[in-house]
Design a protein around this motif. Structure first.
Motif, short mmCIF file in Angstrom:
data_model
loop_
_atom_site.label_atom_id
_atom_site.label_comp_id
_atom_site.label_asym_id
_atom_site.label_seq_id
_atom_site.Cartn_x
_atom_site.Cartn_y
_atom_site.Cartn_z
N UNK A 87 0.81 -1.23 -0.02
CA UNK A 87 0.04 -0.05 0.01
C UNK A 87 0.89 1.25 0.03
N UNK A 88 0.48 2.34 -0.33
CA UNK A 88 1.04 3.70 -0.37
C UNK A 88 1.68 3.70 0.94
N UNK A 89 0.96 3.54 1.91
CA UNK A 89 1.36 4.03 3.43
C UNK A 89 2.59 3.04 3.87
N UNK A 90 2.87 1.99 3.00
CA UNK A 90 4.05 1.32 3.28
C UNK A 90 5.24 1.85 2.77
N UNK A 91 5.26 3.19 2.21
CA UNK A 91 6.60 3.71 1.70
C UNK A 91 7.33 4.26 3.11
N UNK A 92 8.48 3.88 2.82
CA UNK A 92 9.49 4.20 3.83
C UNK A 92 10.83 3.48 3.78
N UNK A 93 11.75 4.19 4.28
CA UNK A 93 13.05 3.37 4.50
C UNK A 93 13.13 2.14 5.49
N UNK A 94 13.27 1.20 4.98
CA UNK A 94 13.33 -0.24 5.69
C UNK A 94 14.61 -0.42 6.39
N UNK A 95 14.80 -0.57 7.56
CA UNK A 95 16.18 -1.06 8.33
C UNK A 95 15.96 -2.37 8.73
N UNK A 96 17.29 -2.97 8.49
CA UNK A 96 17.26 -4.65 8.97
C UNK A 96 18.01 -4.04 10.51
N UNK A 97 17.64 -5.32 11.55
CA UNK A 97 17.98 -4.98 12.87
C UNK A 97 18.25 -6.42 13.41
N UNK A 98 19.59 -6.56 13.95
CA UNK A 98 20.15 -7.78 14.58
C UNK A 98 20.12 -7.45 16.16
N UNK A 99 19.64 -8.33 16.96
CA UNK A 99 19.74 -8.13 18.33
C UNK A 99 20.58 -9.25 19.10
N UNK A 100 21.51 -8.96 19.80
CA UNK A 100 22.10 -9.90 20.50
C UNK A 100 21.45 -9.76 21.98
N UNK A 101 22.25 -10.63 22.97
CA UNK A 101 21.86 -10.38 24.49
C UNK A 101 22.56 -8.96 24.68
N UNK A 102 23.49 -8.12 24.21
CA UNK A 102 23.88 -7.00 24.66
C UNK A 102 23.70 -5.80 23.59
N UNK A 103 24.00 -6.27 22.36
CA UNK A 103 23.81 -5.25 21.20
C UNK A 103 22.88 -5.07 20.17
#
Length: 116
Positions: A87-103
């Motif tokens: 949908x047009x409202x999905x327009x955005x910059x998409x960021x990948x994220x990885x989580x460890x126990x600390x960072x």
């Protein structure tokens, strides 16, 4: 050094599909608790779109449930986001994220633009 390389963004018409990929390097899959995708539209806060845990549990924002699917390939340390019925409202910059126990680690972002 941890690196997250994203790909798959672009311009698509409403109702179309895109598949985002994020390959993580410099980090062992055994140290990753969760991998996910956030997005940020102009003038808005960054929001969590979807996330998948090391055990395979998934979370989706209400706005994308039934349209987006997150998956991961542990052998490749890669997370995917299949986006359907865009949908047009999905327009955005998409960021990948990885989580460890600390960072938490972020990709550089990939633009997704959905036109009418």
């Amino acid at each position: 050094q941890v690196q997250l390389v994203e790909s798959g963004g672009g311009l698509v018409q409403a109702g179309g599909s895109l598949r985002l990929s994020c390959a993580a390097s410099g980090i062992s899959m055994f140290s990753i608790n969760a991998m996910g995708w956030y997005r940020q539209a102009p003038g808005k806060q960054r929001e969590l779109v979807a996330q998948i845990s090391a055990g395979g549990n998934t979370y989706y924002a209400d706005s994308v449930k039934g349209r987006f699917t997150i998956s991961r390939d542990n052998a490749k340390n890669t997370v995917y986001l299949q986006m359907n019925s865009l949908k047009p409202e999905d327009t955005a910059v998409y960021y990948c994220n990885v989580k460890t126990g600390v960072y938490g680690y972020w990709g550089q972002g990939t633009q997704v633009t959905v036109s009418l």
